[in-house]
Design a protein around this motif. Sequence first.
Motif, PDB file in Angstrom:
ATOM      1  N   LEU A 131       0.825  -1.201   0.000  1.00  8.12           N
ATOM      2  CA  LEU A 131       0.000   0.000   0.000  1.00  8.12           C
ATOM      3  C   LEU A 131       0.865   1.260   0.000  1.00  8.12           C
ATOM      4  CD1 LEU A 131      -2.835  -1.049   2.480  1.00  8.12           C
ATOM      5  CD2 LEU A 131      -3.033  -0.752   0.003  1.00  8.12           C
ATOM      6  N   VAL A 132       1.920   1.266   0.800  1.00  2.02           N
ATOM      7  CA  VAL A 132       2.833   2.413   0.811  1.00  2.02           C
ATOM      8  C   VAL A 132       3.453   2.606  -0.575  1.00  2.02           C
ATOM      9  CG1 VAL A 132       5.057   3.240   1.691  1.00  2.02           C
ATOM     10  CG2 VAL A 132       3.318   2.384   3.278  1.00  2.02           C
ATOM     11  N   ARG A 154      -2.606  15.795  -7.169  1.00  4.62           N
ATOM     12  CA  ARG A 154      -2.885  14.350  -7.206  1.00  4.62           C
ATOM     13  C   ARG A 154      -3.525  13.910  -5.897  1.00  4.62           C
ATOM     14  NH1 ARG A 154       1.855  11.038 -10.473  1.00  4.62           N
ATOM     15  NH2 ARG A 154       1.932  12.460 -12.266  1.00  4.62           N
ATOM     16  N   ILE A 155      -4.362  12.884  -6.018  1.00  2.00           N
ATOM     17  CA  ILE A 155      -5.047  12.297  -4.864  1.00  2.00           C
ATOM     18  C   ILE A 155      -4.870  10.783  -4.928  1.00  2.00           C
ATOM     19  CG2 ILE A 155      -7.283  11.930  -3.739  1.00  2.00           C
ATOM     20  CD1 ILE A 155      -8.204  14.567  -5.091  1.00  2.00           C
ATOM     21  N   ALA A 156      -4.482  10.184  -3.816  1.00  2.00           N
ATOM     22  CA  ALA A 156      -4.437   8.728  -3.708  1.00  2.00           C
ATOM     23  C   ALA A 156      -5.572   8.283  -2.797  1.00  2.00           C
ATOM     24  CB  ALA A 156      -3.101   8.261  -3.141  1.00  2.00           C
ATOM     25  N   TYR A 157      -6.405   7.404  -3.291  1.00  2.00           N
ATOM     26  CA  TYR A 157      -7.584   6.932  -2.551  1.00  2.00           C
ATOM     27  C   TYR A 157      -7.397   5.440  -2.295  1.00  2.00           C
ATOM     28  CZ  TYR A 157     -12.615   6.573  -1.423  1.00  2.00           C
ATOM     29  OH  TYR A 157     -13.826   6.373  -0.806  1.00  2.00           O
ATOM     30  N   VAL A 158      -7.270   5.068  -1.021  1.00  2.00           N
ATOM     31  CA  VAL A 158      -7.134   3.673  -0.620  1.00  2.00           C
ATOM     32  C   VAL A 158      -8.508   3.194  -0.170  1.00  2.00           C
ATOM     33  CG1 VAL A 158      -5.943   2.053   0.911  1.00  2.00           C
ATOM     34  CG2 VAL A 158      -4.761   4.113   0.093  1.00  2.00           C
ATOM     35  N   LEU A 202      -5.711  -5.124  -5.068  1.00  2.00           N
ATOM     36  CA  LEU A 202      -4.784  -5.984  -4.334  1.00  2.00           C
ATOM     37  C   LEU A 202      -5.547  -7.043  -3.546  1.00  2.00           C
ATOM     38  CD1 LEU A 202      -2.723  -2.984  -2.978  1.00  2.00           C
ATOM     39  CD2 LEU A 202      -2.034  -4.481  -4.870  1.00  2.00           C
ATOM     40  N   ASP A 203      -5.086  -8.281  -3.641  1.00  2.00           N
ATOM     41  CA  ASP A 203      -5.769  -9.378  -2.959  1.00  2.00           C
ATOM     42  C   ASP A 203      -5.242  -9.511  -1.529  1.00  2.00           C
ATOM     43  OD1 ASP A 203      -7.553 -11.411  -2.632  1.00  2.00           O
ATOM     44  OD2 ASP A 203      -6.379 -12.925  -3.697  1.00  2.00           O
TER      45      ASP A 203
END
Length: 364
Positions: free
Chosen positions: A201-202, A315-319, A346-347
Amino acid sequence: MSAVGSRIEGVVGPVAHGGHCVLRQEDGPVVFVRHALPGERVVVEVTEGAEGDRFWRGDAVEVLEASPDRVEAPCAFAGPGLCGGCDLQHVALPAQRALKASVVREQMLRLAGLEVDVEVEAVPGDLDGLRWRTRQRYVDLGDGRRGMRQHRSHAVVEVDDCLIDGRGRVPEQELHTVRGVEFSVAPDGFWQVHPGAAEVLVASVLDGLEPRAGDRVLDLYAGVGLFARFLGEAVGRSGAVGLVEGERSAVAHARTNLATLPGRWEAVSGDVERVLARPRGDLLSGSVDLVVLDPPRQGARRTVVREIARRTPRRIAYVACDPAALARDTAYLREAGYSLASLRALDLFPMTHHVECVAIFHRD
């Protein structure tokens, strides 16, 4: 009149959000079927529903024509009427990921109006989809026995060995260490349960945001500061990071985790929507260069998206842990002038229908 216990034979259709497949009857409500695969002819036993309902729920209790992707569940407690924790153990791992990808595609098309190419990636850290949960909760049955609840029920199934429970497989001191940084986390605080999750994720967030020295960054729903820590390192002494998290205990741990950052930072406890609307501090107001948000299952929602867009990040990162919430918020971001640049799936939860996504948005 209740339909619970009645049986229906039919061919199930595509997988839907939530891990079930859709069976459409010629005369009767749609049935959401667990333990089936698209295209299979099955006998379904209704578990919830009554005459007049828009839909029923059911379990595939007999498979008359099986999919080539069907396998024997590795766990003896996975199946109709048993433990409700895993809903895809009857599916080969590659097919599990293909099903999850189809759900993400369908949600993005239906709710965001976007056709998106999605491939769900395996993540190092599990053993063929098993032994990955670094935290697991059981129901104490006394006398050293333990159990898990059935799907959508308080009923408990005794379980002597949960095959996705991986506790003890990874050394305790490694569980909260990412890129050589050890993170402070409360014993009952949130941390990703897949051992490979934090690193991937990082990497996804940093690669997508491409932080620069001097950038101003907002980390929303920030937990203990996993993303803020590495974004703070990337933007350096001339940069700044503002962190917002609703859980007070997590913010206390975040302050410990960010203590050695070279640049300016601020960690605030409070509801993200309220804090953004009435920012308390220089780093949470005014324009920013980058935003990362990791909201709960219901998503960020329109008001938070509007507040983010008002700060004009490039920019935007959406987890996202829920494809439907991600798709709804993608629609709001598009309305606010942002385009989807990439989507990585991602599994992180093998043997279940859950999937984690990292979406990167650029300002138009």
